[in-house]
Motif scaffolding. Structure first.
Motif, PDB file in Angstrom:
ATOM      1  N   VAL A 240     -43.720  11.040  -2.531  1.00 49.82           N
ATOM      2  CA  VAL A 240     -43.561  10.410  -3.848  1.00 49.82           C
ATOM      3  C   VAL A 240     -44.904   9.949  -4.393  1.00 49.82           C
ATOM      4  O   VAL A 240     -45.292  10.294  -5.518  1.00 49.82           O
ATOM      5  CB  VAL A 240     -42.585   9.212  -3.761  1.00 49.82           C
ATOM      6  CG1 VAL A 240     -42.557   8.450  -5.088  1.00 49.82           C
ATOM      7  CG2 VAL A 240     -41.185   9.691  -3.399  1.00 49.82           C
ATOM      8  N   LYS A 241     -45.648   9.187  -3.600  1.00 48.73           N
ATOM      9  CA  LYS A 241     -46.829   8.504  -4.124  1.00 48.73           C
ATOM     10  C   LYS A 241     -48.064   9.388  -4.233  1.00 48.73           C
ATOM     11  O   LYS A 241     -48.914   9.152  -5.098  1.00 48.73           O
ATOM     12  CB  LYS A 241     -47.146   7.282  -3.249  1.00 48.73           C
ATOM     13  CG  LYS A 241     -46.110   6.170  -3.368  1.00 48.73           C
ATOM     14  CD  LYS A 241     -46.532   4.963  -2.564  1.00 48.73           C
ATOM     15  CE  LYS A 241     -45.591   3.803  -2.777  1.00 48.73           C
ATOM     16  NZ  LYS A 241     -46.001   2.612  -2.000  1.00 48.73           N
ATOM     17  N   GLY A 244     -46.045  13.103  -6.115  1.00 47.95           N
ATOM     18  CA  GLY A 244     -45.197  12.926  -7.293  1.00 47.95           C
ATOM     19  C   GLY A 244     -43.844  13.596  -7.190  1.00 47.95           C
ATOM     20  O   GLY A 244     -43.253  13.957  -8.207  1.00 47.95           O
ATOM     21  N   TYR A 245     -43.321  13.734  -5.960  1.00 49.16           N
ATOM     22  CA  TYR A 245     -41.996  14.335  -5.774  1.00 49.16           C
ATOM     23  C   TYR A 245     -40.941  13.239  -5.953  1.00 49.16           C
ATOM     24  O   TYR A 245     -40.797  12.348  -5.117  1.00 49.16           O
ATOM     25  CB  TYR A 245     -41.894  14.965  -4.387  1.00 49.16           C
ATOM     26  CG  TYR A 245     -40.533  15.522  -4.056  1.00 49.16           C
ATOM     27  CD1 TYR A 245     -39.991  16.573  -4.791  1.00 49.16           C
ATOM     28  CD2 TYR A 245     -39.786  15.004  -2.991  1.00 49.16           C
ATOM     29  CE1 TYR A 245     -38.743  17.091  -4.485  1.00 49.16           C
ATOM     30  CE2 TYR A 245     -38.542  15.519  -2.679  1.00 49.16           C
ATOM     31  CZ  TYR A 245     -38.027  16.561  -3.432  1.00 49.16           C
ATOM     32  OH  TYR A 245     -36.776  17.067  -3.125  1.00 49.16           O
ATOM     33  N   THR A 246     -40.204  13.301  -7.063  1.00 45.17           N
ATOM     34  CA  THR A 246     -39.215  12.262  -7.369  1.00 45.17           C
ATOM     35  C   THR A 246     -37.814  12.837  -7.563  1.00 45.17           C
ATOM     36  O   THR A 246     -36.930  12.147  -8.077  1.00 45.17           O
ATOM     37  CB  THR A 246     -39.612  11.488  -8.638  1.00 45.17           C
ATOM     38  OG1 THR A 246     -39.591  12.388  -9.767  1.00 45.17           O
ATOM     39  CG2 THR A 246     -41.003  10.890  -8.506  1.00 45.17           C
ATOM     40  N   GLN A 247     -37.614  14.085  -7.152  1.00 46.76           N
ATOM     41  CA  GLN A 247     -36.329  14.737  -7.418  1.00 46.76           C
ATOM     42  C   GLN A 247     -35.206  14.324  -6.462  1.00 46.76           C
ATOM     43  O   GLN A 247     -34.046  14.602  -6.721  1.00 46.76           O
ATOM     44  CB  GLN A 247     -36.489  16.271  -7.378  1.00 46.76           C
ATOM     45  CG  GLN A 247     -37.126  16.859  -8.622  1.00 46.76           C
ATOM     46  CD  GLN A 247     -38.633  16.729  -8.628  1.00 46.76           C
ATOM     47  OE1 GLN A 247     -39.218  16.072  -7.774  1.00 46.76           O
ATOM     48  NE2 GLN A 247     -39.277  17.352  -9.597  1.00 46.76           N
ATOM     49  N   LEU A 252     -36.550   8.474  -3.443  1.00 46.40           N
ATOM     50  CA  LEU A 252     -37.249   7.682  -4.451  1.00 46.40           C
ATOM     51  C   LEU A 252     -36.818   6.223  -4.385  1.00 46.40           C
ATOM     52  O   LEU A 252     -37.650   5.309  -4.455  1.00 46.40           O
ATOM     53  CB  LEU A 252     -36.990   8.269  -5.840  1.00 46.40           C
ATOM     54  CG  LEU A 252     -37.665   7.564  -7.021  1.00 46.40           C
ATOM     55  CD1 LEU A 252     -39.173   7.489  -6.834  1.00 46.40           C
ATOM     56  CD2 LEU A 252     -37.320   8.278  -8.327  1.00 46.40           C
ATOM     57  N   ILE A 256     -39.219   3.051  -3.675  1.00 48.43           N
ATOM     58  CA  ILE A 256     -39.264   1.959  -4.651  1.00 48.43           C
ATOM     59  C   ILE A 256     -38.999   0.616  -3.979  1.00 48.43           C
ATOM     60  O   ILE A 256     -39.704  -0.376  -4.220  1.00 48.43           O
ATOM     61  CB  ILE A 256     -38.244   2.210  -5.787  1.00 48.43           C
ATOM     62  CG1 ILE A 256     -38.770   3.302  -6.735  1.00 48.43           C
ATOM     63  CG2 ILE A 256     -37.951   0.928  -6.563  1.00 48.43           C
ATOM     64  CD1 ILE A 256     -37.762   3.753  -7.764  1.00 48.43           C
ATOM     65  N   LEU A 272     -45.643   4.576  -8.354  1.00 48.96           N
ATOM     66  CA  LEU A 272     -44.212   4.755  -8.619  1.00 48.96           C
ATOM     67  C   LEU A 272     -43.969   5.357 -10.000  1.00 48.96           C
ATOM     68  O   LEU A 272     -42.930   5.965 -10.235  1.00 48.96           O
ATOM     69  CB  LEU A 272     -43.480   3.408  -8.535  1.00 48.96           C
ATOM     70  CG  LEU A 272     -43.454   2.687  -7.197  1.00 48.96           C
ATOM     71  CD1 LEU A 272     -42.743   1.349  -7.358  1.00 48.96           C
ATOM     72  CD2 LEU A 272     -42.770   3.531  -6.130  1.00 48.96           C
ATOM     73  N   HIS A 285     -43.190   9.475 -14.197  1.00 51.25           N
ATOM     74  CA  HIS A 285     -41.998   9.644 -13.378  1.00 51.25           C
ATOM     75  C   HIS A 285     -40.779   9.040 -14.070  1.00 51.25           C
ATOM     76  O   HIS A 285     -40.445   7.859 -13.870  1.00 51.25           O
ATOM     77  CB  HIS A 285     -42.199   8.998 -12.009  1.00 51.25           C
ATOM     78  CG  HIS A 285     -43.341   9.573 -11.231  1.00 51.25           C
ATOM     79  ND1 HIS A 285     -43.711  10.896 -11.324  1.00 51.25           N
ATOM     80  CD2 HIS A 285     -44.198   9.008 -10.341  1.00 51.25           C
ATOM     81  CE1 HIS A 285     -44.734  11.123 -10.523  1.00 51.25           C
ATOM     82  NE2 HIS A 285     -45.054   9.994  -9.920  1.00 51.25           N
ATOM     83  N   ASN A 287     -37.789   9.608 -13.425  1.00 51.78           N
ATOM     84  CA  ASN A 287     -36.761   9.282 -12.433  1.00 51.78           C
ATOM     85  C   ASN A 287     -36.930   7.876 -11.864  1.00 51.78           C
ATOM     86  O   ASN A 287     -35.952   7.244 -11.444  1.00 51.78           O
ATOM     87  CB  ASN A 287     -36.770  10.308 -11.298  1.00 51.78           C
ATOM     88  CG  ASN A 287     -36.247  11.661 -11.745  1.00 51.78           C
ATOM     89  OD1 ASN A 287     -35.464  11.747 -12.682  1.00 51.78           O
ATOM     90  ND2 ASN A 287     -36.676  12.720 -11.087  1.00 51.78           N
ATOM     91  N   THR A 288     -38.170   7.386 -11.842  1.00 52.51           N
ATOM     92  CA  THR A 288     -38.395   6.014 -11.360  1.00 52.51           C
ATOM     93  C   THR A 288     -37.687   5.015 -12.263  1.00 52.51           C
ATOM     94  O   THR A 288     -37.025   4.082 -11.792  1.00 52.51           O
ATOM     95  CB  THR A 288     -39.903   5.704 -11.312  1.00 52.51           C
ATOM     96  OG1 THR A 288     -40.524   6.520 -10.320  1.00 52.51           O
ATOM     97  CG2 THR A 288     -40.151   4.233 -10.987  1.00 52.51           C
TER      98      THR A 288
END
Length: 429
Positions: A240-241, A244-247, A252, A256, A272, A285, A287-288
């Motif tokens: 993620v960090k 940048g994989y937030t799927q 995620l 978080i 995030l 992001h 999604n965040t």
């Protein structure tokens, strides 16, 4: 009658033992691993490479042995067989390439003759192949093309029981020199593989990691998720960090809830929300914000109740032009990130259930000067639907945070005007 009672007691005892074993298995949070048939079969290429690795021992700063592509080539079939023996389903090249791009933002070049692609977790934009086994100063994983899996570079003793399968070569380790000369000619003690007391545990962890990562990422096997978040946290958080994989909403959410604003490492919180890719573009992001919206609920007693406070602290940090972000972001990129943060938080001002007093849009107005405000207007407020309305409504909040928080003139003898008084002097245009 006694026979029936005895049989009943034996049955109950068996059930209790079975339950206890299951409980112990669950408490260890281990992935069930089948020993690879490849690691049990003698192979001359593996044997030749093993001799070299055993001769120099465990990698260290002074170790003159240079790992190379050949080391990975020799281990790849063993790792591949390990995966197959433990249920890994090899996906086709196109699907694998898409996954690598989605997760790590790397493209597998179909025209490249290289067998491997290196993903650097410390410097994601450094694409050079790095054949140093992971250590405190180096961390990365390889994409094995055509076999379609990822793996770290593992020395052979850390993935196979070499003393069992390659007993003759293992004996040579016992009679070999316990020292070697470093680059300056000094005698340096070797760290022989046979002397590493926890080598069996290391081997088990390496194999579990290999299997869990690949099953989770490429077979969508969610059963591996818990083990990875307990035992492979750096890797999971980096997805993620760093990349940048937030799927994956569950991953995620886990990242978080582990991340709060820390004034000693404020940049970490920003990971995030956005990432700067190697092509210099910035990804926000979305999604965040979706996960935040689910986590931030009225009258919550958990740590999630501080979400807006953390966003406020990061917004203040981001406004400072001396921070590292200001060196990598253009003014437009920085304004866009700040606008999205303020926009997310401002919605709670208009929801009576939250009793929100963060005045986030007013803060943004206070922070942004003339050129930044022009950027907002030129970019149509980044197409955020209610942004312009909320921005205009926050003029009093801008006055309030200016008076009471950032200029420090607000006190017992100097209270700011209430909104009614202030509006008389500053009617809406």
């Amino acid at each position: 009658m006694k026979h029936r009672i005895l049989m009943s007691l034996l049955f109950i005892s068996s059930v209790l033992v079975s339950c206890q074993n299951k409980k112990e298995d669950n408490s260890n949070n281990t992935v069930a691993v089948t020993e690879s048939s490849a690691g049990l079969q003698f192979n001359k290429d593996v044997n030749a490479m093993l001799k070299k690795q055993l001769e120099y021992g465990k990698p260290s700063f002074d170790n003159p042995y240079q790992y190379s592509e050949k080391d990975l080539e020799v281990t790849a079939p063993i790792l591949n067989q390990l995966l197959l023996d433990n249920g890994y389903k090899i996906i086709n090249n196109e699907e694998f390439s898409n996954k690598i791009q989605q997760i790590f933002n790397r493209i597998i070049d179909k025209n490249s003759t290289s067998k491997f692609l290196y993903i650097n977790f410390i410097d994601k934009c450094d694409k050079a192949l790095n054949y140093i086994p992971n250590n405190a100063e180096n961390n990365g994983t390889f994409v094995v093309k055509n076999q379609n899996f990822i793996t770290d570079l593992y020395p052979l003793p850390t993935i196979i029981d070499y003393q069992k399968t390659y007993a003759e070569t293992a004996q040579e380790e016992n009679s070999g020199s316990k020292n070697y000369k470093d680059a300056t000619g000094n005698e340096v003690k070797k760290y022989l593989w046979k002397d590493i007391t926890n080598l069996k545990e290391q081997r088990k962890k390496n194999i579990q990691t290999l299997i869990a990562r690949n099953l989770y990422l490429f077979n969508d096997n969610k059963a591996q998720y818990k083990w990875l978040t307990l035992n492979d946290q750096y890797f999971m958080e980096s997805l993620v960090k760093t990349f940048g994989y937030t799927q994956d909403p569950e991953l995620l959410k886990w990242v978080i809830e582990r991340t709060v604003f820390d004034k000693n490492d404020p940049s970490d919180y920003g990971k995030l929300f956005w990432i700067k890719d190697c092509d210099e573009s910035v990804r926000l992001h979305a999604n965040t914000f979706k996960i935040f919206q689910k986590l931030y609920v009225p009258n919550d007693s958990s740590e999630n109740r501080f979400i807006l406070d953390h966003i406020k602290s990061y917004l203040e940090y981001l406004d400072n032009n001396d921070n590292p972000e200001s060196k990598v972001l253009t003014e437009t990129e920085k304004v866009k990130i700040m606008a999205n943060l303020a926009y997310f938080a401002e919605q709670y001002k208009y929801n009576a259930s939250y009793n929100d007093g963060t005045r986030m849009m007013g803060r943004l107005r206070f922070f942004l000067g003339g050129s930044s405000r022009e950027i907002l207007q030129k970019n149509n407020y980044f197409n955020l639907p209610k942004f312009k309305e909320w921005w205009d409504n926050a003029d009093y909040d801008e006055y309030f945070v200016d008076e009471c928080e950032y200029n420090g003139t607000c006190g017992p003898d100097n209270q700011p005007m209430n909104i009614t008084e202030w509006r008389k002097k500053h009617p809406k245009k």
